[in-house]
Scaffold this motif. Structure first.
Motif, PDB file in Angstrom:
ATOM      1  N   LEU A 150       0.830  -1.210   0.000  1.00 42.23           N
ATOM      2  CA  LEU A 150       0.000   0.000   0.000  1.00 42.23           C
ATOM      3  C   LEU A 150       0.864   1.259   0.000  1.00 42.23           C
ATOM      4  CD1 LEU A 150      -2.803   1.274   0.139  1.00 42.23           C
ATOM      5  CD2 LEU A 150      -2.663   1.126   2.651  1.00 42.23           C
ATOM      6  N   ILE A 151       1.899   1.272   0.830  1.00 39.53           N
ATOM      7  CA  ILE A 151       2.809   2.434   0.882  1.00 39.53           C
ATOM      8  C   ILE A 151       3.448   2.661  -0.486  1.00 39.53           C
ATOM      9  CG2 ILE A 151       5.003   3.277   1.819  1.00 39.53           C
ATOM     10  CD1 ILE A 151       4.247   1.931   4.468  1.00 39.53           C
ATOM     11  N   ASN A 152       3.898   1.581  -1.098  1.00 40.02           N
ATOM     12  CA  ASN A 152       4.565   1.706  -2.401  1.00 40.02           C
ATOM     13  C   ASN A 152       3.604   2.127  -3.502  1.00 40.02           C
ATOM     14  OD1 ASN A 152       7.169   1.067  -1.492  1.00 40.02           O
ATOM     15  ND2 ASN A 152       6.774  -1.131  -1.642  1.00 40.02           N
ATOM     16  N   ILE A 153       2.359   1.665  -3.440  1.00 40.26           N
ATOM     17  CA  ILE A 153       1.359   2.088  -4.425  1.00 40.26           C
ATOM     18  C   ILE A 153       1.104   3.587  -4.309  1.00 40.26           C
ATOM     19  CG2 ILE A 153      -1.111   1.974  -4.976  1.00 40.26           C
ATOM     20  CD1 ILE A 153      -0.971  -1.040  -4.505  1.00 40.26           C
ATOM     21  N   ILE A 154       0.943   4.069  -3.083  1.00 35.19           N
ATOM     22  CA  ILE A 154       0.718   5.506  -2.865  1.00 35.19           C
ATOM     23  C   ILE A 154       1.906   6.309  -3.382  1.00 35.19           C
ATOM     24  CG2 ILE A 154       0.455   7.298  -1.101  1.00 35.19           C
ATOM     25  CD1 ILE A 154      -1.078   5.181   0.567  1.00 35.19           C
TER      26      ILE A 154
ATOM     27  N   LEU B 228       4.877  -4.609  -7.358  1.00 36.62           N
ATOM     28  CA  LEU B 228       4.474  -6.004  -7.187  1.00 36.62           C
ATOM     29  C   LEU B 228       5.677  -6.921  -6.982  1.00 36.62           C
ATOM     30  CD1 LEU B 228       1.650  -6.245  -9.891  1.00 36.62           C
ATOM     31  CD2 LEU B 228       1.414  -5.870  -7.417  1.00 36.62           C
ATOM     32  N   SER B 229       6.734  -6.692  -7.742  1.00 39.07           N
ATOM     33  CA  SER B 229       7.920  -7.547  -7.611  1.00 39.07           C
ATOM     34  C   SER B 229       8.629  -7.304  -6.283  1.00 39.07           C
ATOM     35  CB  SER B 229       8.884  -7.319  -8.776  1.00 39.07           C
ATOM     36  OG  SER B 229       9.400  -6.004  -8.776  1.00 39.07           O
ATOM     37  N   SER B 230       8.537  -6.074  -5.762  1.00 38.50           N
ATOM     38  CA  SER B 230       9.122  -5.787  -4.455  1.00 38.50           C
ATOM     39  C   SER B 230       8.409  -6.580  -3.365  1.00 38.50           C
ATOM     40  CB  SER B 230       9.033  -4.286  -4.158  1.00 38.50           C
ATOM     41  OG  SER B 230       9.433  -4.012  -2.830  1.00 38.50           O
ATOM     42  N   THR B 231       7.081  -6.613  -3.423  1.00 42.00           N
ATOM     43  CA  THR B 231       6.309  -7.384  -2.445  1.00 42.00           C
ATOM     44  C   THR B 231       6.637  -8.869  -2.550  1.00 42.00           C
ATOM     45  OG1 THR B 231       4.512  -5.766  -2.512  1.00 42.00           O
ATOM     46  CG2 THR B 231       3.978  -7.956  -1.672  1.00 42.00           C
ATOM     47  N   ALA B 232       6.723  -9.372  -3.770  1.00 48.22           N
ATOM     48  CA  ALA B 232       7.079 -10.780  -3.967  1.00 48.22           C
ATOM     49  C   ALA B 232       8.468 -11.068  -3.409  1.00 48.22           C
ATOM     50  CB  ALA B 232       7.022 -11.129  -5.454  1.00 48.22           C
ATOM     51  N   SER B 233       9.382 -10.114  -3.556  1.00 51.70           N
ATOM     52  CA  SER B 233      10.748 -10.285  -3.045  1.00 51.70           C
ATOM     53  C   SER B 233      10.764 -10.389  -1.529  1.00 51.70           C
ATOM     54  CB  SER B 233      11.626  -9.124  -3.503  1.00 51.70           C
ATOM     55  OG  SER B 233      11.729  -9.076  -4.907  1.00 51.70           O
ATOM     56  N   VAL B 234       9.958  -9.563  -0.858  1.00 49.61           N
ATOM     57  CA  VAL B 234       9.880  -9.624   0.605  1.00 49.61           C
ATOM     58  C   VAL B 234       9.424 -11.014   1.045  1.00 49.61           C
ATOM     59  CG1 VAL B 234       8.789  -8.686   2.675  1.00 49.61           C
ATOM     60  CG2 VAL B 234       9.402  -7.158   0.802  1.00 49.61           C
ATOM     61  N   TYR B 235       8.415 -11.540   0.365  1.00 45.29           N
ATOM     62  CA  TYR B 235       7.896 -12.866   0.711  1.00 45.29           C
ATOM     63  C   TYR B 235       8.968 -13.939   0.520  1.00 45.29           C
ATOM     64  CZ  TYR B 235       5.040 -17.093   0.581  1.00 45.29           C
ATOM     65  OH  TYR B 235       4.529 -18.343   0.824  1.00 45.29           O
ATOM     66  N   LEU B 236       9.690 -13.870  -0.586  1.00 42.53           N
ATOM     67  CA  LEU B 236      10.738 -14.860  -0.850  1.00 42.53           C
ATOM     68  C   LEU B 236      11.879 -14.750   0.161  1.00 42.53           C
ATOM     69  CD1 LEU B 236      10.916 -14.679  -4.758  1.00 42.53           C
ATOM     70  CD2 LEU B 236       9.951 -16.535  -3.378  1.00 42.53           C
ATOM     71  N   LEU B 237      12.208 -13.530   0.545  1.00 44.05           N
ATOM     72  CA  LEU B 237      13.258 -13.337   1.552  1.00 44.05           C
ATOM     73  C   LEU B 237      12.869 -14.003   2.867  1.00 44.05           C
ATOM     74  CD1 LEU B 237      14.197  -9.615   0.820  1.00 44.05           C
ATOM     75  CD2 LEU B 237      15.747 -11.562   0.632  1.00 44.05           C
ATOM     76  N   TRP B 238      11.609 -13.845   3.254  1.00 40.67           N
ATOM     77  CA  TRP B 238      11.153 -14.491   4.486  1.00 40.67           C
ATOM     78  C   TRP B 238      11.191 -16.017   4.350  1.00 40.67           C
ATOM     79  CZ3 TRP B 238      10.642 -14.091   9.411  1.00 40.67           C
ATOM     80  CH2 TRP B 238       9.837 -14.999  10.121  1.00 40.67           C
ATOM     81  N   LYS B 239      10.794 -16.530   3.199  1.00 41.23           N
ATOM     82  CA  LYS B 239      10.810 -17.977   2.991  1.00 41.23           C
ATOM     83  C   LYS B 239      12.227 -18.530   3.150  1.00 41.23           C
ATOM     84  CE  LYS B 239       7.878 -20.361   1.528  1.00 41.23           C
ATOM     85  NZ  LYS B 239       6.937 -21.277   2.242  1.00 41.23           N
ATOM     86  N   MET B 240      13.219 -17.786   2.681  1.00 42.61           N
ATOM     87  CA  MET B 240      14.607 -18.234   2.814  1.00 42.61           C
ATOM     88  C   MET B 240      15.097 -18.123   4.252  1.00 42.61           C
ATOM     89  SD  MET B 240      16.555 -16.809  -0.597  1.00 42.61           S
ATOM     90  CE  MET B 240      15.675 -15.253  -0.787  1.00 42.61           C
ATOM     91  N   LEU B 241      14.831 -16.984   4.875  1.00 42.85           N
ATOM     92  CA  LEU B 241      15.394 -16.712   6.196  1.00 42.85           C
ATOM     93  C   LEU B 241      14.665 -17.439   7.318  1.00 42.85           C
ATOM     94  CD1 LEU B 241      16.178 -12.901   5.837  1.00 42.85           C
ATOM     95  CD2 LEU B 241      17.786 -14.821   5.797  1.00 42.85           C
ATOM     96  N   SER B 242      13.393 -17.726   7.134  1.00 43.77           N
ATOM     97  CA  SER B 242      12.631 -18.402   8.191  1.00 43.77           C
ATOM     98  C   SER B 242      13.156 -19.817   8.440  1.00 43.77           C
ATOM     99  CB  SER B 242      11.140 -18.455   7.823  1.00 43.77           C
ATOM    100  OG  SER B 242      10.929 -19.161   6.617  1.00 43.77           O
ATOM    101  N   ARG B 243      13.938 -20.334   7.520  1.00 46.94           N
ATOM    102  CA  ARG B 243      14.575 -21.643   7.743  1.00 46.94           C
ATOM    103  C   ARG B 243      15.571 -21.580   8.894  1.00 46.94           C
ATOM    104  NH1 ARG B 243      16.206 -24.915   2.364  1.00 46.94           N
ATOM    105  NH2 ARG B 243      14.128 -25.240   1.467  1.00 46.94           N
ATOM    106  N   TYR B 244      16.115 -20.382   9.140  1.00 44.79           N
ATOM    107  CA  TYR B 244      17.109 -20.224  10.200  1.00 44.79           C
ATOM    108  C   TYR B 244      16.482 -19.769  11.513  1.00 44.79           C
ATOM    109  CZ  TYR B 244      20.467 -20.621   6.404  1.00 44.79           C
ATOM    110  OH  TYR B 244      21.194 -21.082   5.343  1.00 44.79           O
ATOM    111  N   GLY B 245      15.208 -19.401  11.469  1.00 48.15           N
ATOM    112  CA  GLY B 245      14.514 -18.939  12.672  1.00 48.15           C
ATOM    113  C   GLY B 245      13.434 -17.947  12.295  1.00 48.15           C
ATOM    114  N   LYS B 246      12.277 -18.045  12.961  1.00 48.43           N
ATOM    115  CA  LYS B 246      11.128 -17.208  12.610  1.00 48.43           C
ATOM    116  C   LYS B 246      10.970 -16.058  13.596  1.00 48.43           C
ATOM    117  CE  LYS B 246       8.659 -20.948  10.272  1.00 48.43           C
ATOM    118  NZ  LYS B 246       7.377 -21.704  10.141  1.00 48.43           N
TER     119      LYS B 246
END
Length: 568
Positions: A21-25, A80-98
């Motif tokens: 939402l912030i990025n859209i605005i 849109l790609s920035s939001t997708a990137s955030v999600y992918l970053l969490w998917k990678m990093l959550s393997r080491y701890g949430k």
């Protein structure tokens, strides 16, 4: 009913919604950066390559602009790609701890992540494809499967089509894990990625390698300033987070690379930082070039802070850091009079009104600007046309305007010439008062312009004494679809063939090549050989020789490469 504690996944979804939402605005209400306008013009001429960059940014803009023809559309795929990137970053990093709170604090602190949350330049698709590459590599490092190899090949091509810096990510990843070379699937990745990139290589060949010449040769400085290095180092601290970046570097450096993925992150992070640090010895390095390294820094610092004791002060300092970044983002939407004197802030305001003031004078005619690929692009964007054109003088650098067919469309036509200073010999001059300053405009009744003529030396002198005169043979090639006459009989706007020597940062005085231009006519797609007399500089040194075709009222173009010559 008792409230249930939200899971990290639920908090992540809320953060993704807020971030989007912030990025859209921001995307909808912040006026386009001049570089974005330049890439918007890219999208009007879709191709496999461009002078400065590969074509992915043009495709991003073309798709978004087709869906929503507006500033938001120009930036839509970046958001849109920035939001997708955030999600992918969490998917990678959550393997080491949430630890979702730490994730949000660190991500929100990195200034570059905010910039490429909505600004659309080649770094925006590079950000997305680098994150996607790391996501796939994490799985490929664990499982040598065909599906990961095939997807990696496509993503590597995506990185390279985004920005040439993507090759550094591939290089440092391989450097971190030489065992990859033993996998047959690795060579399959190389083959598919290379094949996917062939169209761009072919474009470079057809256009005489303009990107290579610009980035490797023309952009390299002939001198070094200590400020190149210090500015680079300070910028890297600031872009990682003006208040907490230093701590992120510290913790990332302390982290041990105990698996292949962390090792790849460390090699990419510090390898890319060091690569561009060394590059400051050749010239100024743009601070944002280290974006892939910033991704590694963010990921390493997250893992490190999970493993080490996080100091209590860090959370508060990170929140202040994020508040300051958001404050700057708000300033770009809502003008504050007290801050409009700051160039970085005022840059984002008044651009549309500026273009409209010029258009009132020029009407539907082509408009020629001097020594800027950004200014005509900004005019083109807000007029939604390609009427704006950049005349690139010998004191400026070449760019995509030297390749597009825009010059061909205005030669021998009536055009409006816009300058930031009055120029003699133009007749009546208009003054154009805009929020961007005072501009001057004048009509050129019949434009004479030969920016694309190419001049080369048939043989470079092996020995050239200072002050001595050499008779050399020049080859002048005409790429146009019409014949070119260099003579001045009956011409209102005169043509001159000149040369100059460069020693250090600036070009010296230009002098006329000792030859008669009157009989020189070059057929479409043809070349001629011309004898010329050149006088060497009086001071010995390693120079670069440049040939220039100057046609009134312009100041002369770069019609040759920078030819190395040694004066003794």
């Amino acid at each position: 009913m008792l409230e249930t504690k939200r899971t990290p996944q639920q908090i992540l979804l809320v953060f993704l919604g807020v971030w989007t939402l912030i990025n859209i605005i921001q995307a909808a209400f912040v006026e386009v950066h001049a570089d974005e306008a330049y890439y918007w013009v890219y999208s009007r001429f879709l191709d496999w390559g461009y002078f400065d960059h590969p074509p992915m940014v043009a495709l991003f803009i073309k798709i978004g602009d087709a869906l929503i023809p507006s500033t938001l559309g120009l930036r839509l795929l970046t958001v849109l790609s920035s939001t997708a990137s955030v999600y992918l970053l969490w998917k990678m990093l959550s393997r080491y701890g949430k630890h979702i709170k730490l994730f949000i604090l660190l991500f929100g602190s990195v200034v570059l992540f905010h910039v490429y949350g909505f600004i659309t330049t080649p770094d925006a698709p590079l950000f997305f494809f680098t994150v996607l590459f790391l996501y796939l590599y994490q799985r490929y490092a664990e499982e040598d499967k065909f599906k990961w190899a095939f997807l990696l090949a496509l993503v590597i091509a995506g990185m390279l089509y985004s920005k040439y810096h993507g090759i550094l990510v591939v290089f440092f990843t391989i450097l971190s894990n030489f065992k990859l070379l033993k996998r047959p699937s690795f060579w399959f990745i190389v083959l598919i990625a290379a094949a996917a990139f062939v169209p761009h290589i072919w474009w470079q060949i057809q256009n005489n390698y303009p990107s290579f010449y610009y980035h490797v040769i023309d952009r390299s400085s002939a001198y070094y300033k200590f400020s190149f290095t210090t500015e680079y180092l300070l910028a890297q601290l600031a872009l990682a987070g003006p208040l907490v970046g230093w701590y992120m570097y510290r913790q990332s450096f302390r982290l041990k690379a105990d698996d292949a993925f962390i090792r790849a992150l460390k090699f990419n992070c510090f390898g890319i930082f060091i690569f561009f640090l060394i590059s400051t010895l050749k010239g100024r390095v743009e601070a944002h070039w280290t974006l892939p390294a910033m991704i590694g820094l963010f990921m390493l610092s997250y893992i490190a802070m999970l493993r080490f004791n996080l100091p209590k002060w860090f959370e508060k300092l990170a929140m202040v850091n994020i508040f300051l970044v958001i404050l700057v983002r708000l300033v770009l939407i809502f003008p504050v009079d007290a801050l409009m004197r700051i160039k970085v802030v005022s840059y984002y305001f008044g651009n549309k009104a500026w273009a409209q003031e010029i258009q009132k004078k020029a009407g539907d005619a082509p408009v020629i600007f001097m020594d800027s690929f950004q200014v005509p692009s900004r005019y083109n964007y807000y007029m939604h046309s390609t009427k704006g054109f950049s005349y690139d003088s010998r004191h400026y650098r070449k760019n995509q305007y030297d390749i597009w067919p825009l010059e061909d469309s205005i030669r021998n036509k009536r055009a409006y010439f816009v300058l930031q200073y009055p120029l003699e010999g133009l007749g009546r001059i208009d003054t154009i008062q805009t929020d961007k300053g005072l501009f001057y405009g004048a009509w050129i009744d019949k434009v004479r312009m030969y920016q694309k003529l190419n001049i080369s030396l048939e043989a470079v002198p092996d020995s050239w004494e200072k002050g001595s005169v050499k008779e050399l043979q020049l080859k002048i090639s005409n790429p146009y679809r019409e014949s070119i006459t260099m003579g001045n009989a009956g011409a209102k706007w005169k043509c001159y063939l000149e040369y100059g020597f460069k020693l250090g940062p600036d070009l010296g005085e230009f002098k006329a090549v000792g030859t008669d231009l009157e009989p020189i006519t070059i057929g479409a797609g043809q070349s001629v050989l011309v004898k010329a007399r050149l006088t060497a500089p009086l001071v010995p040194g390693k120079y670069k020789l440049l040939f220039s075709v100057r046609t009134d009222p312009f100041s002369g173009a770069r019609n040759s490469s920078m030819i190395p010559v040694e004066i003794r």
